[in-house]
Design a protein around this motif. Structure first.
Motif, PDB file in Angstrom:
ATOM      1  N   ASP A   1       0.834  -1.211   0.000  1.00 46.72           N
ATOM      2  CA  ASP A   1       0.000   0.000   0.000  1.00 46.72           C
ATOM      3  C   ASP A   1       0.864   1.254   0.000  1.00 46.72           C
ATOM      4  O   ASP A   1       0.540   2.250  -0.699  1.00 46.72           O
ATOM      5  CB  ASP A   1      -0.921   0.000   1.223  1.00 46.72           C
ATOM      6  N   LYS A   2       1.938   1.239   0.745  1.00 50.87           N
ATOM      7  CA  LYS A   2       2.836   2.394   0.788  1.00 50.87           C
ATOM      8  C   LYS A   2       3.477   2.640  -0.574  1.00 50.87           C
ATOM      9  O   LYS A   2       3.570   3.786  -1.052  1.00 50.87           O
ATOM     10  CB  LYS A   2       3.922   2.169   1.849  1.00 50.87           C
ATOM     11  N   PHE A   3       3.926   1.555  -1.230  1.00 47.16           N
ATOM     12  CA  PHE A   3       4.527   1.693  -2.566  1.00 47.16           C
ATOM     13  C   PHE A   3       3.494   2.213  -3.564  1.00 47.16           C
ATOM     14  O   PHE A   3       3.796   3.038  -4.435  1.00 47.16           O
ATOM     15  CB  PHE A   3       5.088   0.346  -3.045  1.00 47.16           C
ATOM     16  N   ALA A   4       2.259   1.742  -3.414  1.00 54.20           N
ATOM     17  CA  ALA A   4       1.194   2.203  -4.314  1.00 54.20           C
ATOM     18  C   ALA A   4       0.914   3.683  -4.119  1.00 54.20           C
ATOM     19  O   ALA A   4       0.670   4.427  -5.090  1.00 54.20           O
ATOM     20  CB  ALA A   4      -0.072   1.380  -4.076  1.00 54.20           C
ATOM     21  N   GLU A   5       0.923   4.161  -2.890  1.00 55.17           N
ATOM     22  CA  GLU A   5       0.702   5.580  -2.597  1.00 55.17           C
ATOM     23  C   GLU A   5       1.799   6.435  -3.213  1.00 55.17           C
ATOM     24  O   GLU A   5       1.524   7.525  -3.763  1.00 55.17           O
ATOM     25  CB  GLU A   5       0.650   5.806  -1.084  1.00 55.17           C
ATOM     26  N   ILE A   6       3.036   5.981  -3.118  1.00 55.18           N
ATOM     27  CA  ILE A   6       4.151   6.756  -3.684  1.00 55.18           C
ATOM     28  C   ILE A   6       4.021   6.842  -5.207  1.00 55.18           C
ATOM     29  O   ILE A   6       4.207   7.916  -5.808  1.00 55.18           O
ATOM     30  CB  ILE A   6       5.491   6.109  -3.289  1.00 55.18           C
ATOM     31  N   LYS A   7       3.691   5.724  -5.849  1.00 55.40           N
ATOM     32  CA  LYS A   7       3.524   5.727  -7.305  1.00 55.40           C
ATOM     33  C   LYS A   7       2.326   6.585  -7.724  1.00 55.40           C
ATOM     34  O   LYS A   7       2.366   7.295  -8.742  1.00 55.40           O
ATOM     35  CB  LYS A   7       3.340   4.299  -7.817  1.00 55.40           C
ATOM     36  N   ALA A   8       1.260   6.524  -6.944  1.00 57.61           N
ATOM     37  CA  ALA A   8       0.067   7.348  -7.251  1.00 57.61           C
ATOM     38  C   ALA A   8       0.389   8.830  -7.135  1.00 57.61           C
ATOM     39  O   ALA A   8      -0.116   9.655  -7.920  1.00 57.61           O
ATOM     40  CB  ALA A   8      -1.077   6.964  -6.314  1.00 57.61           C
ATOM     41  N   GLY A   9       1.216   9.191  -6.158  1.00 58.47           N
ATOM     42  CA  GLY A   9       1.588  10.601  -5.994  1.00 58.47           C
ATOM     43  C   GLY A   9       2.338  11.131  -7.200  1.00 58.47           C
ATOM     44  O   GLY A   9       2.144  12.283  -7.614  1.00 58.47           O
TER      45      GLY A   9
ATOM     46  N   GLN B   1      13.561   9.140  -3.871  1.00 62.07           N
ATOM     47  CA  GLN B   1      13.949   9.216  -2.467  1.00 62.07           C
ATOM     48  C   GLN B   1      12.948   8.485  -1.565  1.00 62.07           C
ATOM     49  O   GLN B   1      13.330   7.742  -0.646  1.00 62.07           O
ATOM     50  CB  GLN B   1      14.068  10.684  -2.035  1.00 62.07           C
ATOM     51  N   ASP B   2      11.653   8.696  -1.843  1.00 57.07           N
ATOM     52  CA  ASP B   2      10.623   8.040  -1.032  1.00 57.07           C
ATOM     53  C   ASP B   2      10.626   6.525  -1.243  1.00 57.07           C
ATOM     54  O   ASP B   2      10.381   5.760  -0.303  1.00 57.07           O
ATOM     55  CB  ASP B   2       9.244   8.605  -1.377  1.00 57.07           C
ATOM     56  N   MET B   3      10.901   6.092  -2.474  1.00 59.07           N
ATOM     57  CA  MET B   3      10.953   4.655  -2.745  1.00 59.07           C
ATOM     58  C   MET B   3      12.112   4.006  -1.985  1.00 59.07           C
ATOM     59  O   MET B   3      11.965   2.915  -1.419  1.00 59.07           O
ATOM     60  CB  MET B   3      11.105   4.405  -4.249  1.00 59.07           C
ATOM     61  N   VAL B   4      13.278   4.676  -1.987  1.00 55.22           N
ATOM     62  CA  VAL B   4      14.429   4.151  -1.245  1.00 55.22           C
ATOM     63  C   VAL B   4      14.112   4.057   0.245  1.00 55.22           C
ATOM     64  O   VAL B   4      14.405   3.046   0.902  1.00 55.22           O
ATOM     65  CB  VAL B   4      15.670   5.034  -1.493  1.00 55.22           C
ATOM     66  N   LYS B   5      13.502   5.122   0.783  1.00 53.91           N
ATOM     67  CA  LYS B   5      13.147   5.110   2.203  1.00 53.91           C
ATOM     68  C   LYS B   5      12.161   3.980   2.529  1.00 53.91           C
ATOM     69  O   LYS B   5      12.268   3.326   3.570  1.00 53.91           O
ATOM     70  CB  LYS B   5      12.550   6.461   2.602  1.00 53.91           C
ATOM     71  N   GLN B   6      11.209   3.800   1.602  1.00 49.56           N
ATOM     72  CA  GLN B   6      10.219   2.743   1.840  1.00 49.56           C
ATOM     73  C   GLN B   6      10.831   1.352   1.762  1.00 49.56           C
ATOM     74  O   GLN B   6      10.476   0.461   2.530  1.00 49.56           O
ATOM     75  CB  GLN B   6       9.074   2.873   0.820  1.00 49.56           C
ATOM     76  N   TYR B   7      11.771   1.172   0.837  1.00 45.78           N
ATOM     77  CA  TYR B   7      12.474  -0.111   0.768  1.00 45.78           C
ATOM     78  C   TYR B   7      13.256  -0.371   2.060  1.00 45.78           C
ATOM     79  O   TYR B   7      13.314  -1.514   2.550  1.00 45.78           O
ATOM     80  CB  TYR B   7      13.420  -0.120  -0.430  1.00 45.78           C
ATOM     81  N   ILE B   8      13.860   0.698   2.588  1.00 48.15           N
ATOM     82  CA  ILE B   8      14.612   0.539   3.846  1.00 48.15           C
ATOM     83  C   ILE B   8      13.668   0.157   4.981  1.00 48.15           C
ATOM     84  O   ILE B   8      13.967  -0.740   5.785  1.00 48.15           O
ATOM     85  CB  ILE B   8      15.372   1.841   4.176  1.00 48.15           C
ATOM     86  N   ARG B   9      12.496   0.855   5.062  1.00 53.81           N
ATOM     87  CA  ARG B   9      11.521   0.531   6.107  1.00 53.81           C
ATOM     88  C   ARG B   9      11.038  -0.923   5.977  1.00 53.81           C
ATOM     89  O   ARG B   9      10.899  -1.640   6.975  1.00 53.81           O
ATOM     90  CB  ARG B   9      10.328   1.492   6.031  1.00 53.81           C
ATOM     91  N   ALA B  10      10.780  -1.328   4.728  1.00 55.99           N
ATOM     92  CA  ALA B  10      10.317  -2.701   4.504  1.00 55.99           C
ATOM     93  C   ALA B  10      11.385  -3.711   4.925  1.00 55.99           C
ATOM     94  O   ALA B  10      11.087  -4.735   5.555  1.00 55.99           O
ATOM     95  CB  ALA B  10       9.943  -2.898   3.033  1.00 55.99           C
ATOM     96  N   SER B  11      12.637  -3.409   4.578  1.00 55.28           N
ATOM     97  CA  SER B  11      13.731  -4.306   4.947  1.00 55.28           C
ATOM     98  C   SER B  11      13.874  -4.415   6.456  1.00 55.28           C
ATOM     99  O   SER B  11      14.072  -5.507   7.006  1.00 55.28           O
ATOM    100  CB  SER B  11      15.046  -3.813   4.330  1.00 55.28           C
ATOM    101  N   VAL B  12      13.770  -3.262   7.144  1.00 55.14           N
ATOM    102  CA  VAL B  12      13.878  -3.261   8.603  1.00 55.14           C
ATOM    103  C   VAL B  12      12.758  -4.094   9.222  1.00 55.14           C
ATOM    104  O   VAL B  12      12.982  -4.879  10.157  1.00 55.14           O
ATOM    105  CB  VAL B  12      13.851  -1.820   9.138  1.00 55.14           C
ATOM    106  N   ASP B  13      11.544  -3.963   8.690  1.00 54.44           N
ATOM    107  CA  ASP B  13      10.418  -4.730   9.228  1.00 54.44           C
ATOM    108  C   ASP B  13      10.601  -6.233   9.003  1.00 54.44           C
ATOM    109  O   ASP B  13      10.268  -7.051   9.872  1.00 54.44           O
ATOM    110  CB  ASP B  13       9.108  -4.261   8.577  1.00 54.44           C
ATOM    111  N   PHE B  14      11.146  -6.593   7.825  1.00 52.48           N
ATOM    112  CA  PHE B  14      11.388  -8.012   7.560  1.00 52.48           C
ATOM    113  C   PHE B  14      12.479  -8.559   8.481  1.00 52.48           C
ATOM    114  O   PHE B  14      12.400  -9.698   8.950  1.00 52.48           O
ATOM    115  CB  PHE B  14      11.784  -8.218   6.098  1.00 52.48           C
ATOM    116  N   VAL B  15      13.513  -7.726   8.737  1.00 51.89           N
ATOM    117  CA  VAL B  15      14.577  -8.157   9.659  1.00 51.89           C
ATOM    118  C   VAL B  15      14.018  -8.324  11.070  1.00 51.89           C
ATOM    119  O   VAL B  15      14.347  -9.283  11.775  1.00 51.89           O
ATOM    120  CB  VAL B  15      15.736  -7.143   9.642  1.00 51.89           C
TER     121      VAL B  15
END
Length: 305
Positions: free
Chosen positions: A56-64, A79-93
């Motif tokens: 959903d977060k990735f979809a919001e960024i693309k929609a923006g 920049q937002d995509m990179v940040k979101q990938y980092i957040r996703a990675s942290v959550d998976f870890v």
């Protein structure tokens, strides 16, 4: 603290803990791996919700980027995509990191336990080899000083009994001759021989309870074991114990025979001295109990290959 470490009881407890540490480590390692597996399964139940959240977060960024192309530049998008990938990675870890770390720690302590036990085994085998070499040298010196036959009798705990036998010759004259018989002194033999064991109804499931049948069984098994040595190139002592219906021993898992190319070798049960077998009787001298066996093992198999 210093006085506590110098306490003999504390030192003994620490020594016992060190002795059992590899076994405790294996138990912890198995528990850690099982716990890690269960934890990973439990974490997987939360995976779907986590994926939906980040999708959903990735979809919001693309929609923006599509709805506000002027205000929301591609630079902001990346920049937002990179940040979101980092957040996703942290959550998976956070989700899978702890159970994976627990599993890796379990594997690590099991490997440590293996190395520790292997070090101890190597040390014990080295000590055994040194003792075997020294004992062999000692037997050689005794053999040179007193003769091979005397040394062999001493080693196996045999005692010689001599008696004078009177016989009449063809002309009726009485002739005297000395007869020598040998038998095991069981108490002394058990102390001096490493592999002496009784083959009888009280110790073996294959013993028949009489000397003739037991001798037949021993000859048959002896032939089978020599054939097995020829075929496989090695033979563990416990394999011989199994064939004879005798209980396995701890040393039987490592000692035995190895087929040599430079010198012939064979399995010997140490049963016969010429034509005489080492039969065991009760104190009454008549009741048959079995036959003494004393195996001519080559040594630790892993040191001989």
């Amino acid at each position: 603290m210093k006085n506590l470490m110098n306490n003999p009881k504390t030192a003994r407890a620490a020594l016992k803990l060190s002795k059992n540490a590899p076994h405790l480590a294996v138990g912890f390692g198995i528990a850690a791996i099982v716990g890690s597996t269960v934890w990973c399964c439990h974490s997987t139940l939360k995976l779907e919700a986590l994926l939906e959240k980040h999708q959903d977060k990735f979809a919001e960024i693309k929609a923006g980027l599509e709805e506000f192309p002027e205000e929301y530049t591609k630079k902001d998008f990346h920049q937002d995509m990179v940040k979101q990938y980092i957040r996703a990675s942290v959550d998976f870890v956070k989700l899978y990191g702890p159970p994976i770390a627990l599993g890796l720690s379990g594997i690590a302590v099991i490997l440590w336990s293996h190395n520790k036990l292997n070090t101890r085994l190597n040390g014990a085998m080295a000590a055994y080899t040194i003792l075997q070499e020294r004992f062999g040298a000692y037997r050689d010196r005794v053999s040179k000083d007193y003769g091979a036959e005397v040394e062999d009798d001493i080693y196996h705990g045999r005692r010689s009994e001599r008696r004078v036998v009177k016989e009449k010759d063809a002309e009726g004259n009485v002739q005297k001759r000395e007869e020598v018989t040998k038998s095991f002194d069981s108490a002394e033999a058990l102390m001096n021989s490493k592999y002496l064991i009784l083959f009888g109804k009280s110790t073996s499931s294959r013993a028949m309870g009489n000397f003739t049948d037991d001798t037949f069984v021993l000859n048959r098994v002896l032939s089978e074991m020599n054939t097995k040595l020829e075929c496989n190139g090695h033979l563990f002592l416990n394999e011989v114990y199994d064939a004879l219906g005798l209980p396995r021993t701890q040393e039987g898992t490592v000692v035995g025979w190895v087929l040599k190319e430079d010198a012939p070798n064979y399995v010997d049960f140490g049963v016969w001295d010429g034509e005489k077998s080492y039969m065991v009787r009760d104190q009454d001298g008549f009741t048959y109990n079995g036959v003494w066996l004393d195996f001519n093992v080559d040594g630790i198999i892993y040191d001989l290959i």
